[in-house]
Design a protein around this motif. Structure first.
Motif, PDB file in Angstrom:
ATOM      1  N   ARG A 217       0.841  -1.198   0.000  1.00 15.51           N
ATOM      2  CA  ARG A 217       0.000   0.000   0.000  1.00 15.51           C
ATOM      3  C   ARG A 217       0.874   1.245   0.000  1.00 15.51           C
ATOM      4  O   ARG A 217       1.881   1.319   0.715  1.00 15.51           O
ATOM      5  CB  ARG A 217      -0.898   0.000   1.232  1.00 15.51           C
ATOM      6  CG  ARG A 217      -2.059   0.983   1.135  1.00 15.51           C
ATOM      7  CD  ARG A 217      -2.980   0.897   2.321  1.00 15.51           C
ATOM      8  NE  ARG A 217      -2.328   1.434   3.505  1.00 15.51           N
ATOM      9  CZ  ARG A 217      -2.245   0.810   4.659  1.00 15.51           C
ATOM     10  NH1 ARG A 217      -2.766  -0.375   4.809  1.00 15.51           N
ATOM     11  NH2 ARG A 217      -1.635   1.383   5.688  1.00 15.51           N
TER      12      ARG A 217
ATOM     13  N   ALA B 131      -4.309   9.969  -1.699  1.00 15.91           N
ATOM     14  CA  ALA B 131      -4.283   9.012  -2.804  1.00 15.91           C
ATOM     15  C   ALA B 131      -3.725   7.715  -2.264  1.00 15.91           C
ATOM     16  O   ALA B 131      -2.623   7.672  -1.729  1.00 15.91           O
ATOM     17  CB  ALA B 131      -3.405   9.541  -3.925  1.00 15.91           C
ATOM     18  N   GLU B 132      -4.531   6.670  -2.373  1.00 16.27           N
ATOM     19  CA  GLU B 132      -4.115   5.374  -1.848  1.00 16.27           C
ATOM     20  C   GLU B 132      -4.015   4.401  -3.008  1.00 16.27           C
ATOM     21  O   GLU B 132      -4.889   4.333  -3.857  1.00 16.27           O
ATOM     22  CB  GLU B 132      -5.164   4.891  -0.838  1.00 16.27           C
ATOM     23  CG  GLU B 132      -4.786   3.585  -0.171  1.00 16.27           C
ATOM     24  CD  GLU B 132      -5.945   2.980   0.619  1.00 16.27           C
ATOM     25  OE1 GLU B 132      -6.789   3.738   1.120  1.00 16.27           O
ATOM     26  OE2 GLU B 132      -5.984   1.744   0.711  1.00 16.27           O
ATOM     27  N   ASN B 133      -2.922   3.701  -3.017  1.00 19.45           N
ATOM     28  CA  ASN B 133      -2.721   2.735  -4.087  1.00 19.45           C
ATOM     29  C   ASN B 133      -2.292   1.427  -3.460  1.00 19.45           C
ATOM     30  O   ASN B 133      -1.288   1.379  -2.748  1.00 19.45           O
ATOM     31  CB  ASN B 133      -1.620   3.288  -5.019  1.00 19.45           C
ATOM     32  CG  ASN B 133      -1.271   2.306  -6.084  1.00 19.45           C
ATOM     33  OD1 ASN B 133      -0.480   1.407  -5.835  1.00 19.45           O
ATOM     34  ND2 ASN B 133      -1.858   2.474  -7.230  1.00 19.45           N
TER      35      ASN B 133
ATOM     36  N   SER C 140      -5.699  -4.617  -7.873  1.00 19.55           N
ATOM     37  CA  SER C 140      -5.073  -3.345  -7.530  1.00 19.55           C
ATOM     38  C   SER C 140      -6.166  -2.340  -7.203  1.00 19.55           C
ATOM     39  O   SER C 140      -7.192  -2.285  -7.894  1.00 19.55           O
ATOM     40  CB  SER C 140      -4.185  -2.868  -8.675  1.00 19.55           C
ATOM     41  OG  SER C 140      -4.861  -1.978  -9.504  1.00 19.55           O
TER      42      SER C 140
ATOM     43  N   ASP D 143      -7.077   1.685  -6.452  1.00 22.86           N
ATOM     44  CA  ASP D 143      -6.640   3.075  -6.498  1.00 22.86           C
ATOM     45  C   ASP D 143      -7.767   3.902  -5.932  1.00 22.86           C
ATOM     46  O   ASP D 143      -8.868   3.870  -6.451  1.00 22.86           O
ATOM     47  CB  ASP D 143      -6.373   3.515  -7.950  1.00 22.86           C
ATOM     48  CG  ASP D 143      -4.997   3.113  -8.395  1.00 22.86           C
ATOM     49  OD1 ASP D 143      -4.034   3.595  -7.779  1.00 22.86           O
ATOM     50  OD2 ASP D 143      -4.904   2.280  -9.322  1.00 22.86           O
ATOM     51  N   ASN D 144      -7.485   4.613  -4.872  1.00 22.07           N
ATOM     52  CA  ASN D 144      -8.529   5.426  -4.258  1.00 22.07           C
ATOM     53  C   ASN D 144      -8.044   6.858  -4.170  1.00 22.07           C
ATOM     54  O   ASN D 144      -7.016   7.137  -3.551  1.00 22.07           O
ATOM     55  CB  ASN D 144      -8.854   4.870  -2.867  1.00 22.07           C
ATOM     56  CG  ASN D 144      -9.990   5.647  -2.189  1.00 22.07           C
ATOM     57  OD1 ASN D 144     -10.571   6.561  -2.782  1.00 22.07           O
ATOM     58  ND2 ASN D 144     -10.288   5.263  -0.967  1.00 22.07           N
ATOM     59  N   ASP D 145      -8.773   7.753  -4.835  1.00 21.94           N
ATOM     60  CA  ASP D 145      -8.473   9.173  -4.686  1.00 21.94           C
ATOM     61  C   ASP D 145      -9.550   9.750  -3.788  1.00 21.94           C
ATOM     62  O   ASP D 145     -10.680   9.910  -4.204  1.00 21.94           O
ATOM     63  CB  ASP D 145      -8.499   9.862  -6.055  1.00 21.94           C
ATOM     64  CG  ASP D 145      -7.159   9.747  -6.745  1.00 21.94           C
ATOM     65  OD1 ASP D 145      -6.147  10.035  -6.080  1.00 21.94           O
ATOM     66  OD2 ASP D 145      -7.128   9.340  -7.924  1.00 21.94           O
TER      67      ASP D 145
END
Lengths: 250, 933
Positions: B455, B491-493, B513, B515-517
């Protein structure tokens, strides 16, 4: 032998001079008593220089913002000094210390109500003589020109400074201090630990009576014993690196 | 009558003494400089050292007399309002001493009006020195010493800055008795701020020759000495420590502070891979200076807003949260593992008159590697047990930068404004690998899993607030208004890889995967008003408004053989808004130590949420109306004792995340589902407390009890499949109760030498949980007594002993055969003493025992630390220390737990035995006393 003679004659002189100044002065003085916690704390003997300076840096400017009000009533050669009713600030009431200093200058006796630990004590005895040294300084307090006198605190052994005015010719003052040629209008303990200053002086107040309250609660104790107990408590606290004034009225 | 006899006896006694002693009569006449008699002047008879013996007043003709004064050296001092006091030393060596005319000179009108009356400054006369204590001399802000001197009577400042006193040139200016500024006296007077000066002394300058010979003939030159205020003298302190040890251990720490009453500046730097030597209260105070505690004010008001404080948040070593504040870094606690930390920052405060300003920057790097093993035993209906073991490796690293600025301005004594702004930046990485095994009824393997995730977080935060406080002429009337705005992006990846091999069904393989903005905005506005009703009653109202909006885009992709495809179940965008309006009013009574308060509040919470999933649209739109009630009574029995009772009833709305009816199967073994029908939970609480202390004997007693009943309690409903895949959903179900009682008694055994304190905590909690639709009621009862003894026979020796046992009984009605009894025992001893003058020894022994007879778990962890250190250099400024940590090499983070429908054991590997050599230097000298630390 010579010392004894001197002491005896001093005693004699005091008896005489008391009569000379038996003028009928009366009035009411309001004092504001401020305790400066940082000044007290930073003089404790067991702190390191770093601890002292840290305390000053963090809290140094935040002390002395709060004052307790006391009323000194005098007349008929008597005086009584008590704390005025605390004004509730935003609605929380604490138990305040019950403090009273009563002086009868004619009989040269005192009746004090003072706390020590969790108990209230009633002290009785003769007014002790304070060895005042008269200084060469003048200042104005509430329109009265005052002279400076210094002495050693009978319990703490630290300097006491009194500013007295001979315009109010009664040898009284706040916190039981007196014996000067006039009323003490300002008193400090250990330079800047505690400052007690008159904020209002009224002379010849009508209807004001100086009387010892009829009901007085407290354990009776002789002045000497009280002083001894307080000294012992101070020493114990300091020996154990505690601030004695956390649990003690200065 | 008695008094008369006593007096005459005394007279008789004195008389006989006087027959032998020699005494004088001292007389004189008080006049002014024009030879007019001064009536009622105070005449004091002093001993040589000015101790007062007696005083009298001058008669109508100005005469005075003291009689029967034993032979000796005395001073007569005469004071009269408006005149300079006059002292006359004399020797009483004959019967009659006539001091003649004592002439008093008038204090000049200038001195009287300017110094004494206007400035109210004490005036001191000391031989040839005239001194003003000018701390109370009012001068405009930013005045220099020169501006101040201009106002002093008898002093002049010439065009070029030259100073004259009584017409004589002041040719030298000293500061604190030292010639700081060479031969040009104006450098000092033009540059020194007036506010820093406590007094100015002017006296005749003595030539070197005069100093040598003792000749005191007045010269034509004057010298001035400036005494600074104590607190104006600069405070500089700084310290540093460096240390190194085996297995690559290092520690470093330094701080430097420069404080003046107006400016406070500090820098700090810390780096280590031992997890110790973090930042504590002292460091916090050193760094923040007079703003060390300004963070504690809460913006939201409540029933006890006045005098209320924010609860201090202790952050975990590994926790880097974006919304934190710099101060939180100063109170971190360790959590095992192999940590690596670095912190550096600077602070500046400005504090003058009515303005306070603070600005600070701090950088923090956190890193930790944790290897742990855990096992969980879960009880399911039908006498099924599920035993899971997990071995995990977790690596955290992160950097955070924070900048904060605070301004406080007092407009006048009634109006204050505070403005705060802060900015934060965060970047963190987490790598987690877990290997798990799940068994049924002991040894039947159901699944084995391998889950790993990577993460990355990147975030930014900006926040500002403004607070306005107004007090009034009427005491206790108060108005407070504040408003704040905060915005953040995160921003989480994450990459998830999981492989689950089921024994009885198809295996699951996931490679996803995320991706959270995420964006968050929060606006708050709060108001409160307090009004005194008479002297004993107070009424206050408050309103808090909080609007929080969170929006985000979540893209989840399934990866299969390097092909990415959008996961239609988890990919979504969301927009949630929570609006909370909370109004309340309270009435209080306060008098003579009795305080009673009652309050009622009403909260409206509107929750809106839009969730757009690829083929589905989910919306939440609901409003909760939540009443709350508080009441409390507190009575101060004496100055050293009080009793209190509190009652409260409040309703908490569900979180929006609990309401979303979306399935989250990111972890295929643990699936979470939201519940749109979730309702608020009501908490009722009753508590009472007593404390008493006897400062003289050192006895302290405190008792505290609390009962909590949650109605419509939010709990989890679990559905556990054959293969132990768990699906949880939050539901409202019956109640949850908790009772806790604690008591503490501190008492001396040998007064001031040996003190002790005994404690007892008793807890009971009871809660429900639904497991496969079967009600599971779990009750835990624990008793935890403890005792400690503090031994300090002298200043050079300290010993501390502590012991405690915790017995915890957990009963599961779903599977009463599994009832657990966990016994934890903790014992520790600290021994610190001085070996010789500057050589010291510190040691600590701690032993913990964990036991659970049912599971056969029995573990004991003994830890011994010891160090020896020597202080050297003048003022003990330096120290060299040899330290050994965990000498027995047993350190580990261990935990046993029983509750809900589980029993668990967790062990995290922690830095064990290592040795270090450390060197410390402190500008102000090190504390040489022996104490607990």
């Amino acid at each position: 032998m010579n010392q004894t003679i001197k002491a005896l004659s001093v005693l004699f002189i005091i008896i005489i001079s008391g009569q000379v100044f038996a003028q009928n002065t009366s009035g009411e003085i309001i004092f504001e008593r401020k305790q400066f916690w940082v000044n007290i704390y930073t003089k404790l003997p067991f702190l390191t220089k770093e601890q002292i300076e840290r305390e000053m840096a963090v809290w140094g400017k935040d002390q002395g913002n709060w004052a307790e009000k006391y009323l000194l009533k005098f007349g008929d050669n008597k005086s009584i000094y008590t704390q005025m009713e605390e004004e509730q600030n935003y609605g929380y009431s604490w138990r305040q210390e019950e403090v009273m200093f009563y002086r009868d200058y004619k009989e040269k006796t005192l009746t004090d109500k003072l706390p020590l630990g969790d108990k209230d004590y009633l002290l009785t005895g003769d007014i002790p003589r304070i060895k005042w040294k008269i200084q060469n300084e003048l200042r104005d307090i509430q329109g009265y020109i005052c002279m400076k006198a210094i002495a050693e605190h009978p319990i703490y052994g630290t300097p006491v400074t009194a500013w007295y005015t001979d315009l109010i010719p009664l040898g009284g003052g706040p916190e039981g201090f007196g014996g000067l040629p006039g009323m003490i209008l300002m008193l400090t303990f250990n330079e800047d630990d505690v400052v007690i200053e008159a904020t209002s002086v009224k002379l010849n107040v009508e209807g004001s009576k100086v009387e010892l309250p009829k009901k007085l609660k407290g354990k009776e104790i002789a002045l000497d014993k009280y002083v001894e107990d307080k000294k012992k408590f101070m020493k114990e606290a300091l020996d154990n690196r505690r601030n004695p004034y956390n649990n003690l009225r200065y | 009558m008695t008094r008369k006899i006593t007096l005459s006896l005394l007279f008789a006694a004195l008389f006989s003494v006087f027959l032998h002693a020699q005494s004088s009569k001292i007389s004189g006449l008080v006049t002014d400089s024009l030879n007019n008699s001064l009536i009622n002047a105070t005449v004091l008879l002093l001993e040589e050292d000015s101790t007062m013996i007696e005083f009298t007043q001058s008669e109508l003709d100005g005469s005075f007399a003291f009689t029967k004064i034993p032979y000796g050296n005395y001073i007569v001092k005469v004071t009269y309002v408006g005149y300079i006091p006059q002292s006359i030393p004399f020797v009483a060596d004959k019967k009659d001493i006539d001091l003649g005319r004592v002439v008093l000179n008038e204090i000049s009108v200038e001195l009287m009006e300017v110094v004494v009356k206007a400035a109210r400054a004490p005036l001191k006369m000391r031989g040839d020195t005239l001194e003003f204590d000018i701390t109370q001399f009012k001068v405009p802000e930013n005045s220099t010493l020169e501006d101040l001197i201009r106002r002093l009577p008898g002093m002049e400042v010439e065009q070029g800055g030259g100073i004259k006193m009584d017409g004589k040139d002041v040719t030298s200016v000293k500061v604190e008795g030292k010639s700081f500024f060479g031969n040009n006296p104006t450098v000092a007077t033009k540059n020194l701020p007036a506010q820093g000066v406590s007094s100015v002394q002017v006296y005749d300058k003595k030539t070197d020759d005069q100093v040598a010979t003792g000749n005191t003939t007045p010269t034509n030159e004057k010298e001035m000495n400036v005494v600074l205020k104590d607190d104006f003298k600069n405070i500089v302190f700084g310290k540093g420590t460096v240390g190194g040890g085996n297995i690559d251990r290092f520690e470093g720490k330094f701080s430097f502070n420069k404080f003046t009453p107006e400016h406070q500046f500090s820098v700090i730097g810390v780096g280590n891979n031992t997890g110790r030597n973090g930042l504590g209260w002292d460091d916090r105070e050193d760094f923040f200076g007079n703003q060390a505690y300004s963070d504690f004010e809460s913006l939201k008001y409540g029933f006890n807003s006045l005098g209320g404080m924010r609860i201090i948040y202790f952050s975990d070593e590994n926790d880097l949260n974006l919304e934190g504040k710099i101060s939180e870094l100063f109170n971190s606690s360790g959590s095992g593992g192999l940590p690596k930390n670095a912190t550096g920052g600077a602070n500046y405060n400005y504090d003058r008159e009515k303005i306070k300003l603070g600005a600070r920057y701090l950088f923090n790097h956190r890193g930790n590697e944790m290897n742990s093993f855990s096992s969980v035993n879960r009880f399911l209906p039908g006498n099924i047990t599920n035993f899971d073991t997990t071995t995990s490796n977790n690596i955290n690293t992160g950097n955070v930068h924070r900048i904060e600025a605070a301004f406080t301005g007092e407009i006048d004594s009634f109006n204050t404004i505070k403005v705060n702004a802060d900015f934060g930046m965060l970047a963190s990485q987490n790598n987690n690998n877990r290997l798990g095994l799940a068994f049924r009824n002991g040894d039947e393997l159901i699944s084995s899993s391998s889950i790993s995730s990577d993460r990355n977080n990147d975030g930014m935060l900006g926040r500002g607030s403004i607070v306005y406080n107004k007090t009034f002429r009427k005491k206790s009337r108060f108005l407070g208004i504040n408003s704040s705005y905060a915005a953040s992006t995160l921003a989480e990846n994450t990459g998830n890889l999981s492989q689950i091999d089921f024994e009885n069904t198809d295996d699951t393989y996931l490679n996803q995967s995320f991706d959270n903005d995420a964006r968050k905005k929060q606006i708050m506005a709060n108001l409160m008003y307090n009004e005194p009703l008479g002297k004993k009653y107070f009424f206050s109202v408050f309103h808090n408004l909080d609007y929080t909006s969170q929006t985000g885009d979540v893209l989840v992709e399934d990866i299969f053989e390097n092909e990415r495809s959008v996961n239609e179940q988890l990919t979504r965008n969301y927009d949630t808004r929570v609006m909370t309006n909370f109004s309340g009013a309270s009435l209080r009574y306060s008098s003579e130590g009795l305080n009673i308060a009652a309050g009622y509040g009403y909260q409206f919470t509107d929750l809106f949420g839009d969730f757009n999933i690829v083929n589905q649209k989910v919306a939440v739109d609901t409003t909760f109306k939540l009443p709350s009630l508080v009441g409390n009574v507190n009575y101060q029995i004496s100055r050293n004792g009080s009793v209190g009772v509190n009652f409260s009833r409040s309703v908490t709305p569900p979180q929006i995340s609990q309401l979303i009816p979306i399935v989250n199967n990111a972890n295929p073994l643990y699936i979470r589902v939201g519940n749109p029908n979730l309702e608020p939970e009501t908490t009722n609480s009753v508590s009472g407390n007593i404390w008493l202390s006897k400062p003289l004997s050192g006895l302290r007693v405190s008792l505290w009890g609390d009962y909590q009943l949650r109605q419509n309690a939010v709990t989890q409903a679990e559905e556990v499949s054959e293969n132990f895949v768990t699906t949880t959903i939050p539901i409202n179900y019956k109640t949850r109760t908790g009772v806790s009682i604690s008591g503490n008694v501190g008492f001396p055994i040998v007064k001031n030498k040996v003190t002790s304190s005994a404690r007892l905590y008793v807890n009971q909690s009871a809660s429900y949980r639904l497991v496969n639709s079967v009600e599971n009621f779990t009750k835990t009862f624990s008793v935890n007594p403890g005792l400690n003894v503090n031994i300090t026979p002298s200043q050079n020796f300290f010993m501390y002993l502590n012991g405690g046992i915790r017995v915890s009984n957990t009963k599961y009605d779903i599977s009463s055969a599994q009832n657990q009894k966990i016994i934890t025992q903790n014992y520790s001893a600290t021994l610190n003493f001085q070996i010789v003058k500057t050589l010291f020894f510190n040691s600590n022994y701690a032993h913990a025992f964990y036991r659970n007879d049912r599971t056969g778990q029995n573990n004991s962890i003994p830890i011994i630390n010891a160090s020896i250190y020597k202080q050297f250099l003048p003022g003990n400024k330096a120290e060299i220390r040899l330290a050994a940590y965990d000498i027995l090499n047993k350190n580990t983070n261990y935990n046993l737990f029983a509750g809900n429908n589980i029993v668990s054991e967790n062990e995290t590997q922690t830095l064990a035995r290592y040795f270090m050599v450390m060197f410390s230097y402190n500008l102000k000298g090190l504390n040489s006393g022996i104490n607990r630390n």
